[in-house]
Design a protein around this motif. Structure first.
Motif, PDB file in Angstrom:
ATOM      1  N   THR A 111      -5.722  68.886 -12.504  1.00  0.00           N
ATOM      2  CA  THR A 111      -4.465  68.876 -11.175  1.00  0.00           C
ATOM      3  C   THR A 111      -4.985  68.949 -10.470  1.00  0.00           C
ATOM      4  OG1 THR A 111      -3.886  71.279 -12.430  1.00  0.00           O
ATOM      5  CG2 THR A 111      -3.029  71.368  -9.912  1.00  0.00           C
ATOM      6  N   THR A 112      -6.590  68.995  -9.687  1.00  0.00           N
ATOM      7  CA  THR A 112      -6.778  68.354  -7.994  1.00  0.00           C
ATOM      8  C   THR A 112      -6.585  67.332  -8.397  1.00  0.00           C
ATOM      9  OG1 THR A 112      -8.369  70.485  -7.981  1.00  0.00           O
ATOM     10  CG2 THR A 112      -8.549  68.920  -6.509  1.00  0.00           C
ATOM     11  N   THR A 113      -7.445  66.655  -9.116  1.00  0.00           N
ATOM     12  CA  THR A 113      -8.020  64.874  -9.614  1.00  0.00           C
ATOM     13  C   THR A 113      -6.313  64.769  -8.745  1.00  0.00           C
ATOM     14  OG1 THR A 113      -8.874  64.967 -10.683  1.00  0.00           O
ATOM     15  CG2 THR A 113      -8.336  63.198 -10.997  1.00  0.00           C
ATOM     16  N   GLN A 114      -5.196  65.261  -9.967  1.00  0.00           N
ATOM     17  CA  GLN A 114      -3.993  64.602  -9.952  1.00  0.00           C
ATOM     18  C   GLN A 114      -2.767  64.864  -8.473  1.00  0.00           C
ATOM     19  OE1 GLN A 114      -0.192  66.755 -11.294  1.00  0.00           O
ATOM     20  NE2 GLN A 114       0.756  65.534 -12.901  1.00  0.00           N
ATOM     21  N   GLN A 115      -3.262  65.499  -7.963  1.00  0.00           N
ATOM     22  CA  GLN A 115      -2.781  66.274  -6.668  1.00  0.00           C
ATOM     23  C   GLN A 115      -3.844  64.886  -5.438  1.00  0.00           C
ATOM     24  OE1 GLN A 115      -0.630  67.957  -5.630  1.00  0.00           O
ATOM     25  NE2 GLN A 115      -0.041  68.341  -7.766  1.00  0.00           N
ATOM     26  N   VAL A 116      -4.531  64.860  -5.933  1.00  0.00           N
ATOM     27  CA  VAL A 116      -5.593  63.863  -4.874  1.00  0.00           C
ATOM     28  C   VAL A 116      -4.841  62.308  -5.018  1.00  0.00           C
ATOM     29  CG1 VAL A 116      -8.468  62.378  -4.471  1.00  0.00           C
ATOM     30  CG2 VAL A 116      -7.684  65.208  -4.682  1.00  0.00           C
ATOM     31  N   LEU A 118      -2.515  61.663  -6.118  1.00  0.00           N
ATOM     32  CA  LEU A 118      -1.015  61.249  -5.303  1.00  0.00           C
ATOM     33  C   LEU A 118      -0.995  61.031  -3.752  1.00  0.00           C
ATOM     34  CD1 LEU A 118       0.823  63.886  -7.575  1.00  0.00           C
ATOM     35  CD2 LEU A 118       1.613  61.873  -7.242  1.00  0.00           C
ATOM     36  N   GLY A 119      -2.514  62.014  -3.002  1.00  0.00           N
ATOM     37  CA  GLY A 119      -2.547  62.013  -1.568  1.00  0.00           C
ATOM     38  C   GLY A 119      -2.607  60.781  -1.300  1.00  0.00           C
TER      39      GLY A 119
END
Length: 175
Positions: A111-116, A118-119
């Motif tokens: 989840t963290t990797t996905q959010q980073v 995306l940003g």
């Protein structure tokens, strides 16, 4: 890009994007069955389809003639289908290969990797768009086409990485 770059009104821009949402919706409701039948290869195929759709969209923009809202509809639908094939099963496919004791940690990292991602993706591709766009005589279709081609390359890398992961997972299951 549709409104500012091609001069579409809000309704026309929304209608041009609707095939993406429809493709995503239709595949997302079938994603469980797709993964059950094809496993991690669904992600490989989805990334390849999305990359293909982006190349088609870049080509349409390169011609300078994108009749809205229906012109980009097939490529937009294909992009939605491909995105759903990547995003919907991603967590399940990744977490399925892990022991249950590691699933919580892995889910948090994913989840963290996905959010980073995306940003960073939005910032990087937005910077590329406005760098190519320039300030003198903005050529929105050309700038967007360049961004779509870069995204297509990123999806090709995603497809290759997912293919390798699926092959490794298949091989591990056979031993």
């Amino acid at each position: 890009m549709l409104q500012q770059g091609l001069g579409a009104d809000a309704m026309t821009a929304g209608l041009a994007l609707a095939p993406y949402a429809l493709g995503f919706l239709l595949v997302s409701v079938r994603s469980r069955a797709l993964v059950a039948r094809f496993g991690g290869r669904v992600i490989v195929t989805g990334a390849a389809l999305t990359g293909l759709a982006l190349v088609v969209l870049a080509g349409q923009l390169g011609t300078g003639r994108v009749p809205l809202p229906l012109g980009p509809a097939p490529a937009m639908a294909l992009a939605g289908i491909g995105q759903a094939m990547v995003m919907i099963p991603l967590f399940g496919v990744v977490l399925a290969g892990l022991p249950p004791t590691r699933a919580g940690l892995a889910s948090g990292v994913l989840t963290t990797t996905q959010q980073v991602g995306l940003g960073l993706g939005a910032a990087g591709l937005g910077t590329l768009l406005f760098t190519v766009l320039g300030t003198a005589a903005p050529d929105w279709p050309h700038a967007a086409a360049v961004v779509f081609l870069v995204e297509a390359v990123l999806f090709a890398v995603t497809a290759l990485a997912a293919r390798r992961a699926a092959a490794t997972s298949d091989h591990a299951g056979q031993t």
